[in-house]
Design a protein around this motif. Structure first.
Motif, short mmCIF file in Angstrom:
data_model
loop_
_atom_site.label_atom_id
_atom_site.label_comp_id
_atom_site.label_asym_id
_atom_site.label_seq_id
_atom_site.Cartn_x
_atom_site.Cartn_y
_atom_site.Cartn_z
N UNK A 1 -62.64 13.57 -24.30
CA UNK A 1 -63.98 14.19 -24.26
C UNK A 1 -65.04 13.20 -24.73
N UNK A 2 -64.69 12.40 -25.73
CA UNK A 2 -65.63 11.43 -26.25
C UNK A 2 -65.92 10.35 -25.21
N UNK A 3 -64.91 9.98 -24.43
CA UNK A 3 -65.13 9.00 -23.36
C UNK A 3 -66.15 9.52 -22.35
N UNK A 4 -66.07 10.81 -22.06
CA UNK A 4 -67.00 11.40 -21.10
C UNK A 4 -68.43 11.33 -21.63
N UNK A 5 -68.60 11.59 -22.93
CA UNK A 5 -69.93 11.52 -23.53
C UNK A 5 -70.49 10.10 -23.48
N UNK A 6 -69.63 9.12 -23.75
CA UNK A 6 -70.07 7.73 -23.71
C UNK A 6 -70.46 7.32 -22.29
N UNK A 7 -69.72 7.82 -21.31
CA UNK A 7 -70.05 7.53 -19.91
C UNK A 7 -71.41 8.12 -19.56
N UNK A 8 -71.65 9.35 -19.98
CA UNK A 8 -72.95 9.98 -19.74
C UNK A 8 -74.08 9.17 -20.38
N UNK A 9 -73.84 8.68 -21.58
CA UNK A 9 -74.86 7.90 -22.28
C UNK A 9 -75.19 6.62 -21.52
N UNK A 10 -74.18 5.97 -20.93
CA UNK A 10 -74.44 4.73 -20.17
C UNK A 10 -75.28 5.01 -18.93
N UNK A 11 -74.99 6.10 -18.23
CA UNK A 11 -75.75 6.42 -17.02
C UNK A 11 -77.17 6.82 -17.38
N UNK A 12 -77.32 7.61 -18.43
CA UNK A 12 -78.66 8.01 -18.87
C UNK A 12 -79.49 6.80 -19.25
N UNK A 13 -78.89 5.87 -19.98
CA UNK A 13 -79.60 4.65 -20.39
C UNK A 13 -80.06 3.86 -19.18
N UNK A 14 -79.22 3.81 -18.15
CA UNK A 14 -79.57 3.07 -16.93
C UNK A 14 -80.82 3.66 -16.27
N UNK A 15 -80.92 4.98 -16.25
CA UNK A 15 -82.07 5.64 -15.63
C UNK A 15 -83.31 5.50 -16.51
N UNK A 16 -83.14 5.65 -17.82
CA UNK A 16 -84.28 5.57 -18.74
C UNK A 16 -84.92 4.19 -18.74
N UNK A 17 -84.14 3.17 -18.43
CA UNK A 17 -84.67 1.80 -18.41
C UNK A 17 -85.44 1.47 -17.13
N UNK A 18 -85.42 2.37 -16.14
CA UNK A 18 -86.14 2.15 -14.90
C UNK A 18 -87.63 2.48 -15.04
N UNK A 19 -88.51 1.82 -14.29
CA UNK A 19 -89.94 2.16 -14.32
C UNK A 19 -90.15 3.63 -13.94
N UNK A 20 -90.87 4.35 -14.77
CA UNK A 20 -91.12 5.76 -14.51
C UNK A 20 -89.90 6.63 -14.77
N UNK A 21 -88.80 6.01 -15.21
CA UNK A 21 -87.55 6.72 -15.50
C UNK A 21 -87.05 7.50 -14.28
N UNK A 22 -87.20 6.88 -13.11
CA UNK A 22 -86.66 7.43 -11.86
C UNK A 22 -85.98 6.30 -11.11
N UNK A 23 -84.99 6.63 -10.27
CA UNK A 23 -84.25 5.62 -9.54
C UNK A 23 -83.67 6.22 -8.27
N UNK A 24 -83.73 5.47 -7.16
CA UNK A 24 -83.06 5.95 -5.95
C UNK A 24 -81.56 6.10 -6.20
#
Length: 343
Positions: free
Chosen positions: A50-73
């Motif tokens: 379960x903890x691995x799943x949370x860490x995976x979610x955090x990596x994907x969220x970070x990827x989107x948050x680092x994009x301009x406007x926090x949006x990405x195709x």
């Protein structure tokens, strides 16, 4: 970041050999016949999954948050699966985690066909705001943890880049070196620029209130309740099904009778190979894990601080030898090996 899992104790799945000291023989000898076999715990296995799943979610969220406007195709994110260590397609990930993002259509360039985009959902925005609020409320505790990490170190100084690398394990805000450290010049001095591998965080002043470990505070509390002086020492908690042979029971008893060495005490006079130094090393590990957010830190991360905390270079051997009754270790490759304080 998204994990709300409480601290979990992990088991060492493989057998290991331990060297013990004979009570009648002053020389250290090994008992080759002694093997400690650890049992699996399915609930703990599921907890780490379960903890691995949370860490995976955090990596994907970070990827989107680092994009301009926090949006990405969406298709751009699909191409970054390897970097995010995502072993499923993005749509599969979104289906399994529907509350993280909203999908909408927009154009990448004018006069092009609209494609699917991802943006942070309102639910996730609320979560991130809640995280900021918690960081603000816990700022005094965060400052004390940072001071404690510096106070335990050999020269009262730590690499700023190493601290940034371990920030999520100790619950430090993302920009703590920029936003937090300058607010407390009475405690911290930042030398150099973070990111250049030549920046360091120094301790400016020693705070005696911070120089008490979890073990020492627990002993003080017990002394206050009972009216009897309680000697600081570790709590030994054996896992279910664990059996100690006579030789090991004697080793444990002798080791526990050694005086507790505070991780904040000056140990420059101790021999690096002495049993007192070994117990101090266990104390530092215990205190570091007590300060961590989920009471666990990957062993390779701890290994990065061998010089700063006077750890032996054979750090895993020390973990395996002395931590089995105080800390649990799970081994699943170098990246995911975690040492954890028992609860």
């Amino acid at each position: 970041m998204l994990s709300k899992t409480h601290s979990i104790s992990f088991y060492l799945y493989h057998s290991l050999q331990l060297a013990v000291t004979s009570r009648t023989n002053p020389f250290i000898k090994s008992i080759s016949s002694l093997r400690v076999v650890w049992r699996k715990d399915r609930k703990l296995d599921q907890a780490i999954e379960n903890d691995k799943r949370c860490k995976l979610c955090a990596r994907v969220v970070k990827e989107v948050l680092n994009e301009p406007g926090q949006v990405i195709p969406l298709r751009y994110l699909q191409k970054r699966r390897e970097r995010m260590r995502l072993n499923v397609k993005i749509m599969t990930f979104l289906t399994r985690n529907p509350g993280l993002f909203d999908i909408y259509y927009d154009r990448i360039k004018p006069k092009t066909v609209p494609v699917q985009f991802l943006r942070v959902s309102d639910r996730l925005k609320e979560f991130l705001e809640e995280e900021k609020r918690i960081f603000r409320e816990q700022e005094p505790w965060t400052v004390s943890k940072l001071c404690k990490l510096l106070m335990m170190s050999k020269d009262k100084v730590l690499s700023a880049d190493k601290l940034v690398h371990v920030k999520r394990y100790f619950g430090f805000p993302n920009d703590f070196l920029v936003d937090l450290v300058p607010k407390y010049p009475q405690y911290f001095r930042l030398v150099g620029c973070p990111g250049e591998e030549k920046s360091f965080l120094e301790l400016v002043s020693w705070n005696s209130e911070f120089a008490k470990s979890v073990v020492e505070r627990r002993a003080e509390e017990e002394s206050g309740l009972t009216g009897i002086r309680v000697r600081p020492n570790f709590n030994v908690k054996l896992p279910p099904g664990f059996f100690l042979r006579k030789e090991m029971r004697e080793w444990v008893r002798d080791w526990m009778e050694l005086d507790y060495v505070s991780p904040y005490e000056d140990v420059s006079h101790l021999d690096q190979a002495s049993r007192e130094m070994e117990k101090r090393t266990v104390g530092v590990f215990h205190e570091l894990l007590s300060l961590s957010l989920h009471k666990r830190v990957p062993v390779p991360i701890l290994g990065k601080f061998c010089d700063e905390y006077r750890f032996s270079k054979c750090i895993l051997e020390c973990v395996y030898k002395a931590f089995w009754d105080i800390l649990y270790v799970i081994e699943r490759g170098d990246r995911n090996s975690n040492a954890e304080r028992s609860v």
